[in-house]
Design an enzyme around this catalytic site. Sequence first.
Site, PDB file in Angstrom:
ATOM      1  N   LYS A 108       0.827  -1.289   0.038  1.00 15.46           N
ATOM      2  CA  LYS A 108       0.022  -0.075  -0.006  1.00 15.46           C
ATOM      3  C   LYS A 108       0.807   1.238  -0.102  1.00 15.46           C
ATOM      4  CE  LYS A 108      -3.464   2.816   0.843  1.00 15.46           C
ATOM      5  NZ  LYS A 108      -4.531   3.070  -0.057  1.00 15.46           N
ATOM      6  N   CYS A 116      -2.031  10.164  -6.318  1.00 19.82           N
ATOM      7  CA  CYS A 116      -3.174   9.542  -5.489  1.00 19.82           C
ATOM      8  C   CYS A 116      -4.354  10.651  -5.951  1.00 19.82           C
ATOM      9  CB  CYS A 116      -3.157   9.451  -4.091  1.00 19.82           C
ATOM     10  SG  CYS A 116      -4.459   9.207  -3.424  1.00 19.82           S
TER      11      CYS A 116
END
Length: 314
Positions: A37, A130
């Site tokens: 992650k 992101c």
Amino acid sequence: MEIKLHPPITNASGPHSVTYEELERIAQSAAGAIVTKSMTHCPRQGNPEPRLRAHLDGELGSLNSMGLPNLGYLEYAKFIPKLKEFGKPVIASIASAPCAHKLPPIEQYYEIATAIERAGADAIELNLSCPNLEDIPIAMDPQSVRAVLTAVTNAVKIPIGVKLAPYNNVPKLFDQIARTLLDFDIAYVATINSEPLTLDIDLKTRTKVIRPNDGFGGLGGPAVLPIALAEVHRFYKFFQKQKARIAVWGVGGIIRAEDAIKHFLAGASVVQIGTLFLWDGPQAFEKLWVGIQRWLQENGFSSVEEIVGQVREI
Ligand SMILES: Cc1cc2nc3c(=O)[nH]c(=O)nc-3n(C[C@H](O)[C@H](O)[C@H](O)COP(=O)(O)O)c2cc1C
């Protein structure tokens, strides 16, 4: 610096890759590497729930605005030596995000990258894209991309990948970013991150399917396949033309072996699996790899390398 994976399939950073237990399940699967992650300097809770709709109507894909919930880089640094015992490359995804200490993004990338290299990671994937934080992603600004790459490539020796946003509707920016990358020793670009600013509505409740950011989130899964293929192909052609030795790793829309084959034909030498892994767990890698090998055999090829970038003009 090249990274060779066997098979050329990994998880995409995010789904089922936050905790040690999840990462260990990837280690034990058929995936060719373990991608964490995206880790940030401070641990993060992420955005308010509900923040993920795994299955959109019609199995179009997934919609999320997770906001990078993760344990913070110091925890992942502890996991890395244990994960390496499984004998496959550990790729640490790194991101910057607002944090109590107010370190500027470039210093966050620098500090995390150097610590993670010391912990023994085999490669770093700089997540510059992101779509679910307050700030505009670094990937949308060539000067910021240059600043992060300068800081990190000067500081670490392990291979560096760069996770990019889709640039489909901003062609000029694609060109600026692609040219910026040429100035650095990077191993690969991973494209695409979730398609930003997408929305879905639940007809039963007549509500937006997720809460954060006014319901807008990042799209993954089958709906983004043609977008990802276009990005993979543009980068592949650009790097070929410039004789740059930067690999393209294809991310986006892969739920069947045939989707992965399309990524390879478009120019990807490795594929990453996000939404399908979210749906099916670690068995997804084995299933895809079996299907890819079957397709290769049925079509007279003996390896993925033979078809990378081999899409024909019509
Ligand atoms: C729940 C979820 C969390 C994600 N978190 C991250 C992340 O932390 N870092 C990142 O680079 N991409 C993240 N992504 C994006 C995926 O890595 C991938 O780029 C995107 O989903 C497209 O691939 P797909 O069509 O296979 O899902 C996330 C995606 C999902 C669905």
